[in-house]
Write a protein that holds these residues in place. Structure first.
Motif, PDB file in Angstrom:
ATOM      1  N   TRP A 102    -104.761  27.510  40.259  1.00  0.00           N
ATOM      2  CA  TRP A 102    -104.556  26.148  40.781  1.00  0.00           C
ATOM      3  C   TRP A 102    -104.036  26.173  42.222  1.00  0.00           C
ATOM      4  N   GLU A 140    -106.949  26.870  44.335  1.00  0.00           N
ATOM      5  CA  GLU A 140    -107.888  25.743  44.268  1.00  0.00           C
ATOM      6  C   GLU A 140    -107.453  24.608  45.199  1.00  0.00           C
ATOM      7  N   HIS A 197    -103.431  22.802  29.294  1.00  0.00           N
ATOM      8  CA  HIS A 197    -102.796  21.497  29.516  1.00  0.00           C
ATOM      9  C   HIS A 197    -101.269  21.580  29.494  1.00  0.00           C
ATOM     10  N   ARG A 248     -99.637  22.000  32.914  1.00  0.00           N
ATOM     11  CA  ARG A 248     -99.754  20.995  33.978  1.00  0.00           C
ATOM     12  C   ARG A 248     -98.417  20.400  34.434  1.00  0.00           C
ATOM     13  N   GLU A 293    -105.975  19.956  37.540  1.00  0.00           N
ATOM     14  CA  GLU A 293    -107.035  19.612  36.595  1.00  0.00           C
ATOM     15  C   GLU A 293    -107.413  20.801  35.715  1.00  0.00           C
ATOM     16  N   THR A 328    -110.485  22.369  34.178  1.00  0.00           N
ATOM     17  CA  THR A 328    -111.932  22.307  34.400  1.00  0.00           C
ATOM     18  C   THR A 328    -112.635  23.454  33.661  1.00  0.00           C
ATOM     19  N   PRO A 329    -113.950  23.346  33.465  1.00  0.00           N
ATOM     20  CA  PRO A 329    -114.682  24.462  32.854  1.00  0.00           C
ATOM     21  C   PRO A 329    -114.515  25.754  33.656  1.00  0.00           C
ATOM     22  N   ARG A 336    -111.245  27.315  32.692  1.00  0.00           N
ATOM     23  CA  ARG A 336    -111.363  27.925  31.360  1.00  0.00           C
ATOM     24  C   ARG A 336    -112.040  29.296  31.470  1.00  0.00           C
TER      25      ARG A 336
END
Ligand code: ATR
Length: 280
Positions: free
Chosen positions: A29, A32, A252, A255, A267, A269-270, A273
Motif C-alpha cells: 500500500w 501503491e 481488510h 486497513r 483499498e 484489490t485483486p 490479493r
C-alpha cells in the motif's frame, strides 16, 4: 516506496514474526500510494513486550500491529481502547498518540465483516442464525462483530465444549453453544456458516461437516486462506452457496491501522490479493 528522513514508521510485533504477511501487505500500500513510510517486522519476545510498546513514543513510531502471542498482553498495556478491543480483551492494532499514549484497536471483526460485505453483498446479519465453528480468538472476534451487526442468533460448535460455553456466557443469550457432535444438525435454517478453526489449512485435517441441512441461500466463509479454496469452501461452492475465502479478512483487518498511521484508507484489490498470495 520512498523512505526519506521524514518517513513515517510502523511495524508488527510478534514472536516469532517472520511468517507475518503484514509487512508485504502494508508496504504494498505504501508503494501503491507513493507514501513516504515503511512498515517493518519487530521480533519481540513475550518478556519484552512492555518495554517495546513503551519505547514506541520515544522512537516516533506511528504504531504497530500485534500478533501471536501478544494480543491479550498488549491489551493490558494500552492507555485506551476502542469498543471492539475492550469487549475482546485483545488488541491487534496500536496507534501511538502524543506523549507516547497508546490506543489499542481490535480490527479482526471489522475485517471479517468488510470481507463478507465485499464478496457477498447480498448478505445481511439479520437474515437468520449464524453458525460459527470454533471458539478461539478468531471465533471470539467474529461472534462479537456479528452481534454488533445485528445477528439474531449465533450457534457456536467447538471441539472443547467448555470454550464454546465460555464464549456464550461472555456474549449473552443470542449466543448458544452446540455440542461438537451436533455441528452438522446446527446448520438447519442458518444464513451464515463460518469456519473459525484451523481445520482445512494445509497440513491440517479438513473440517468434517455435512452441509446437507444448510439452506441454499446461506453464505459460507472460512478464516483459513492457505489454501484459498479449502475443502469446506469447495464443498459449499459445489452446492451452490456463495463461498467467501479467508484472505480478504486478513487484508481488510489491516486497513484501520494503515489509515491511522499513514493517513489514507487503503483499498483491497485483486492485485493486492495476488501479491500477498505470491508471498515474499
Ligand atoms: P485462534 O486464536 O486462531 O482462533 P486458537 O485459540 O488456538 O486460535 O483456536 C483454534 C480453534 O481451532 C479452536 O476452536 C480449536 O478447538 P479447541 O478449542 O477444541 O482446541 C480449533 N481446532 C484446532 N484443531 C482442531 C481439531 N483437530 N479439531 C477440532 N477443532 C480444532
Amino acid at each position: 516506496m520512498t523512505v526519506s528522513g521524514a518517513a513515517r514508521v510502523a511495524g508488527v510485533m510478534g514472536w516469532p514474526v517472520a511468517h507475518s504477511r503484514s509487512p508485504l501487505l502494508q508496504n504494498y500500500w505504501l508503494a501503491e500510494y507513493g507514501i513516504d513510510g515503511v512498515y517493518v517486522p519487530f521480533p519481540v519476545p513475550p518478556d519484552g513486550l512492555a518495554r517495546a510498546l513503551g519505547a514506541l513514543g520515544a522512537l516516533g513510531i506511528a504504531g504497530v500491529n500485534v500478533t501471536v502471542p501478544h494480543k491479550e498482553a498488549a491489551f493490558a498495556l494500552m492507555d485506551e481502547c476502542d469498543n471492539a478491543a475492550a469487549r475482546m480483551g485483545a488488541v491487534n492494532t496500536v496507534v501511538v498518540g502524543g506523549g507516547g499514549r497508546l490506543r489499542g484497536l481490535n480490527t479482526d471483526g471489522y475485517g471479517f465483516i468488510q470481507n463478507l460485505r465485499a464478496v457477498a453483498p447480498g448478505w445481511r446479519a439479520d437474515a437468520g442464525p449464524a453458525v460459527v465453528i470454533g471458539a478461539g480468538g478468531a471465533a471470539r472476534a467474529i461472534v462479537c462483530a456479528l452481534l454488533d451487526e445485528g445477528a439474531p442468533e449465533i450457534r457456536v460448535a467447538n471441539r472443547t465444549a467448555a470454550r464454546a460455553e465460555a464464549l456464550a456466557e461472555a456474549f449473552g443469550a443470542a449466543v448458544t453453544p452446540v455440542a461438537w457432535e451436533a455441528r452438522s444438525h446446527a446448520l438447519d435454517g442458518a444464513a451464515l456458516l463460518v469456519n473459525a478453526t484451523s481445520l482445512g489449512m494445509t497440513r491440517h485435517e479438513p473440517l468434517d461437516l455435512a452441509l446437507d441441512a444448510l439452506p441454499a441461500r446461506a453464505v459460507v466463509t472460512d478464516i483459513v486462506y492457505v489454501p484459498l479454496d479449502t475443502p469446506l469452501l469447495a464443498a459449499a461452492r459445489a452446492r451452490g452457496h456463495v463461498a467467501v475465502d479467508g484472505l480478504g479478512m486478513l487484508l481488510h483487518q489491516a486497513r484501520p491501522g494503515f489509515r491511522a498511521w499513514f493517513g489514507r484508507d487503503p483499498e483491497v484489490t485483486p492485485a493486492l490479493r495476488d501479491r500477498v498470495l505470491a508471498g515474499p
